[in-house]
Design an enzyme around this catalytic site. Structure first.
Site: not given
Ligand code: UD1
Length: 419
Positions: A306, A120, A398, A115, A22-23
């Protein structure tokens, strides 16, 4: 709203086939916006998050055809504004921002809301777009990106809690059509980032270093159509391995990529399970002696956030005291109170769960709160006494393709009650 009834106390045996990731699939589908030509993506899982992404692409003007796991997309003429009514349903909608900015130098997408796994933010995505030369405005609940041209740059995407997976993908997708070279430092190293880079490269992009903390992208004038097969879903794979650990005689997952499961396999071995693998299968069997664990979630190749909820479910039924520390999403413990309703003994403090294993959990009505938490409740219910009623199972749909049917094929007794 559908619910799931899990009749506990069965043993699982047999083989289960893992679907496409999915990711990986979500940003790869978004990346098809970068070319006017047709792209064909294979091994797309049948999940509601994928359905939302295809709906967004359709509303942006793409022609989308889907048949048994293969999606064909042609983004000949596109709009740059993604509609709020669909975008709000899935946080990963933000990954259309990068390709829209890359191709059209403009994008307007609703800011994702909060969320249950915590705040997030997408500040790192926006910082990257700005560094590439875009003007970023947040107004009326929308993120608005505008640029006359994008210019290659050096940017560090590492945040307080480590690198960002979708943020790395978003900046890569914007930078492939920028003028000059972009260096992303502090990039996420997840296999899904490599899969996206491989697809972009097949489209004509010039990317090196994907899978390391330093990705370099040399901008090109345009991209062309490409075919791609999505990698296996390592989180679905890990979830079925935990099902095997929690309730299995012997369970084999097939069509998976064992290399992507290193930290999960290591943790299961440390807990006393026997695991063996071939190039695309992993088999788990209990050896009768289980040990509690100390695990900490970390960015890849560390133990995945995850898989944290599913391991909490497993450790709740194993003798001894385990400690699970969540460093990626520190508030991601919604499953704990539901597991306690089933008899689990867990102390929660800040970002750490201390789990005192009990002999048996008992079935109870529980509420699914997010995707992986729901999977954890299904897993906890497999060896429990009696029936567990899991409400709000749309969360599980999902991210897991027919989890009830797949577990039933291994010998579980799960009913889905349609509302
Ligand atoms: C992706 C995955 C999700 C997984 C996560 C971490 C998808 C669709 N989802 O989510 O299943 O749990 O990676 O492996 O691929 N952060 C910030 N600022 C930002 C972005 C992120 O501070 O602009 C923080 C987040 O709050 C979190 C950490 O960085 O603490 C990691 O998040 P991130 O890797 O961005 O998660 P996603 O890419 O949204």
């Amino acid at each position: 709203m559908d619910k799931i009834l899990v009749h506990g106390g069965v043993r699982l045996d047999g083989e289960v086939r893992i679907g496409g990731s999915k990711n990986s699939a979500l940003p790869i589908l978004a990346a098809t916006l970068l070319t006017k030509e047709k792209c064909v993506i294979d091994r797309i899982p049948d999940l509601s998050d994928i359905h939302y992404m295809l709906t967004i692409l359709g509303r942006l003007g793409c022609e989308v055809e889907r048949a048994s796991g293969v999606v064909q997309i042609r983004a000949e003429k596109i709009l740059t504004e993604a509609p709020y009514d669909i975008v709000r349903k899935m946080r990963a909608s933000v990954c259309v921002l990068g390709p829209l900015l890359g191709r059209e130098k403009a994008a307007k997408v609703s800011l994702p809301g909060g969320c249950v796994i915590g705040d997030r933010p997408i500040d790192l995505h926006l910082k990257g777009f700005e560094a590439l030369g875009a003007k970023v405005t947040v107004k009326g609940g929308d993120i608005i990106l505008e640029a006359t041209q994008l210019k290659g740059t050096r940017i560090n995407l590492r945040g307080r809690n480590g690198p960002t997976v979708l943020g790395t993908g978003n900046i890569m997708m914007a930078a492939v059509l920028a003028d000059g070279t972009t260096d992303i430092e502090g990039a996420a190293e997840e296999p899904e980032v490599i899969d996206l880079a491989n697809f972009l490269t097949a489209m004509g992009a010039r990317i090196s270093g994907a899978g390391t903390q330093h990705i370099q992208i040399e901008g090109v004038d345009e991209l062309h159509g490409a075919n791609h097969t999505v990698i296996p879903d390592r989180i679905e794979a890990g979830t079925f391995l935990v099902a095997g650990a929690i309730a299995g005689n012997q369970v084999t997952i097939t069509r998976c990529e064992p290399k992507h499961l290193g930290s999960v396999i290591e943790a299961l071995k440390n807990a006393g399970f026997e695991l063996s693998h071939t190039t695309d299968t992993v088999t788990i069997s209990p050896n009768g002696f289980r040990r509690p664990l100390h695990i900490e979630t970390l960015p890849y190749p560390g133990f995945p956030t995850d898989m944290q909820a599913q391991f909490c479910a497993m450790l709740a039924t194993m003798n001894g005291t385990s400690v699970v520390t969540e460093t990626v999403f520190p508030h991601r413990f919604m499953h704990v109170s539901e597991l306690k309703r089933m008899g689990a003994v867990i102390d929660l403090s800040a970002h750490r769960a201390t789990i005192h294993g009990v002999e048996r959990l008992s079935g109870a009505p529980v509420m699914a709160s997010d995707l992986r938490a729901s999977a954890a409740l299904v897993l906890a219910a497999l060896p429990a006494d009696g029936i567990t009623e899991i409400n709000r199972v749309y969360h599980i749909d999902r991210g897991y393709e027919a989890i009830d049917e797949k577990l039933n094929s291994l010998g579980a007794h799960i009913e889905r009650v349609k509302s």
